[in-house]
Design a protein around this motif. Structure first.
Motif, PDB file in Angstrom:
ATOM      1  N   GLN A  15      -5.706   2.123  -0.472  1.00 59.78           N
ATOM      2  CA  GLN A  15      -5.075   1.231   0.495  1.00 59.78           C
ATOM      3  C   GLN A  15      -6.090   0.221   1.040  1.00 59.78           C
ATOM      4  OE1 GLN A  15      -2.887   2.959   3.716  1.00 59.78           O
ATOM      5  NE2 GLN A  15      -1.729   4.349   2.396  1.00 59.78           N
ATOM      6  N   VAL A  69      -1.864  -0.932   9.114  1.00 63.71           N
ATOM      7  CA  VAL A  69      -2.142  -1.606   7.848  1.00 63.71           C
ATOM      8  C   VAL A  69      -2.471  -3.072   8.054  1.00 63.71           C
ATOM      9  CG1 VAL A  69      -1.069  -2.342   5.673  1.00 63.71           C
ATOM     10  CG2 VAL A  69      -0.811   0.017   6.441  1.00 63.71           C
ATOM     11  N   THR A  76       0.815  -1.224   0.000  1.00 62.69           N
ATOM     12  CA  THR A  76       0.000   0.000   0.000  1.00 62.69           C
ATOM     13  C   THR A  76       0.843   1.267   0.000  1.00 62.69           C
ATOM     14  OG1 THR A  76      -0.131  -0.066   2.427  1.00 62.69           O
ATOM     15  CG2 THR A  76      -1.876  -1.175   1.207  1.00 62.69           C
ATOM     16  N   SER A 102       5.207  -4.720   6.256  1.00 64.38           N
ATOM     17  CA  SER A 102       4.775  -3.336   6.390  1.00 64.38           C
ATOM     18  C   SER A 102       5.521  -2.667   7.540  1.00 64.38           C
ATOM     19  CB  SER A 102       3.261  -3.271   6.656  1.00 64.38           C
ATOM     20  OG  SER A 102       2.839  -1.932   6.810  1.00 64.38           O
TER      21      SER A 102
END
Length: 377
Positions: A303, A329, A295, A324
Motif C-alpha cells: 500500500q 490512505v 490499495t 478511498s
C-alpha cells in the motif's frame, strides 16, 4: 516505416515485372527455336517440352515467392491496426527489445494544455424493483484544477465510484444521469460523440480501477494491453509502443519488465497487477488520473509503495482524484479532501484543515475509524 524498408519495397516491386518479362522472353525464345527445327528434331523437342515448361514455371514461382518475401520485410507498421495475435491458444506476442529505462517523473504528460474537470449539480439514478428511480449521486458539484491532487472519501456505497464513472460517461447498466453537467477542458460530455468520448477515456483521463484482475483482459498478455492503449491514444507505431510499454512497467517499479509484459493477469500478484493497472492508465499520457481504491486488498508495505508511486507520478502537470474509504490512505498525498455520504458531498476542505478541524460529525467518525493519523506534507 522502418529504416531500410523503402529499399526492400522497391526491390520487391521491381521483381514482379522482372518475373513477367522473364516468362514472356522465355516463351518467345521457345517459339523461335521450334520454328527453326526440322521434323525429327521437332518431335524430340515436343516430347521434352513438358519438362522444359515445368522448369520454366518453377523458376517463375521462385521469383514470385522471393518478391512476396521482400515485400513482407518492407511491411510498414500501421499503428493501432497492427495486432500480433496468434489465434491458437490466444497467445499474444509482445517482444520488448528496448533496454533503456526512464524514471517515473519522465513519463508525465508533456502537453501544454491541461485538463480541468468540472461537475455541476450532477444527479445519477438507478431503477428500483418498484419501478421508480433511486438517486445514488445527489446534486453533486465538483471541480478539479490542473495539477491538483484531491481525494474523494466516504464509506462503501456512498456514491464515490459512481461519480467517477459518470465523469467518464460510463454509468453502468441501466443507470442514467438525471440532471447536471460534466465538462472536461470545456467540452460537455453529454454532447460528446463516441469518438470524442474514446479520446477522453484513456487519453485525457486515465483510470486505475478498483479490481485490476477484473479490469484487465484475462486472455491477453499485459504488455499487449498497455502497448495497444499507447498505440490508440498516442498514435505510436508498434516498435515505439513496445518501447513505451517497457518504460511504463519500469516506471511503476516492476523490476523484470520483460517477464511481466509477457505474463497474463492471472500469473501476477496483487501488487504487480496494481502496478500494471497504473502503467495501463498512464499509457495514453492522460492529464487527469482517477485512482479508485488503488490499495484495496494489498498488504501494508505494498500500500505504502503504491501511494508513493502515485505521489511521484502526479502533481505537475497531471491531476489526481484518489477515491478511498480510508482517510489514513489519503493523508499526506492530496491537497484537498471531499467527504461523500449518501450520494452527497457533505464537507470539503484542504487536507491539513480537515484533519485538524473536521466540521461534520460523519467526517469525525471517519477520522476516529482511521485511528492516529500523522498528517504530513
Amino acid at each position: 516505416m522502418q529504416f531500410g524498408q523503402p529499399l526492400f519495397l522497391i526491390i520487391g516491386l521491381i521483381l514482379i515485372p522482372v518475373g513477367a518479362l522473364f516468362l514472356f522472353w522465355a516463351r518467345r525464345k521457345q517459339h523461335k527455336s521450334i520454328n527453326a527445327l526440322g521434323n525429327d528434331e521437332l518431335i524430340a523437342r515436343l516430347s521434352a517440352d513438358t519438362n522444359w515448361r515445368g522448369r520454366q514455371w518453377r523458376t517463375l514461382l521462385r521469383l514470385l515467392a522471393l518478391t512476396f518475401l521482400v515485400i513482407a520485410l518492407a511491411r510498414p507498421q500501421w499503428g493501432s491496426e497492427v495486432r500480433e495475435i496468434e489465434q491458437e491458444g490466444l497467445q499474444v506476442m509482445v517482444a520488448l527489445d528496448v533496454s533503456q529505462s526512464m524514471l517515473a517523473e519522465d513519463i508525465k504528460p508533456t502537453r501544454l494544455d491541461r485538463a480541468k474537470l468540472e461537475i455541476r449539480d450532477l444527479t445519477v439514478e438507478f431503477p428500483t424493483p418498484s419501478g421508480g428511480w433511486r438517486r445514488v449521486v445527489d446534486d453533486v458539484s465538483l471541480e478539479v484544477a490542473a495539477s491538483e491532487r484531491m481525494a474523494l472519501v466516504g464509506e462503501s456505497g456512498s456514491g464515490k465510484s459512481v461519480l467517477a464513472l459518470a465523469a467518464l460517461g460510463l454509468v453502468a447498466g441501466s443507470g442514467r444521469i438525471g440532471s447536471g453537467r460534466i465538462t472536461v477542458d470545456g467540452h460537455n460530455l453529454a454532447e460528446a460523440d463516441g469518438d470524442r468520448l474514446r479520446k477522453i477515456r484513456g487519453g485525457t483521463i486515465g483510470v486505475v480501477f478498483q479490481e485490476p484482475a477484473a479490469a484487465l483482459n484475462p486472455v491477453l498478455k499485459v504488455g499487449f494491453q498497455i502497448a495497444e492503449t499507447a498505440m490508440s491514444h498516442r498514435r505510436l507505431d508498434r516498435n515505439r509502443a513496445r518501447a513505451e510499454t517497457r518504460t511504463l512497467l519500469e516506471s511503476v517499479a516492476l523490476e523484470d519488465a520483460d517477464h511481466v509484459a509477457a505474463a497474463y493477469p492471472h500469473q501476477l500478484s496483487g501488487g504487480q497487477l496494481q502496478r500494471v493497472m497504473i502503467a495501463l492508465a498512464l499509457a495514453g499520457s492522460p492529464r487527469l488520473l482517477i485512482a479508485d481504491e488503488p490499495t484495496t486488498a494489498l498488504d501494508v508495505l505494498t500500500q505504502a509503495q503504491i501511494l508513493e508511486l502515485l505521489r511521484t507520478l502526479t502533481g505537475d502537470p497531471m491531476a489526481l482524484i484518489l477515491i478511498s474509504h480510508d482517510l489514513a490512505v489519503v493523508s499526506g498525498l492530496v491537497d484537498r479532501v471531499d467527504v461523500m455520504y449518501a450520494g452527497q458531498i457533505i464537507e470539503r476542505a484542504p487536507t491539513g484543515e480537515l484533519f485538524d478541524r473536521p466540521l461534520h460529525p460523519y467526517t469525525r467518525q471517519l477520522l476516529d475509524a482511521a485511528g492516529d493519523v500523522d498528517y504530513t506534507r
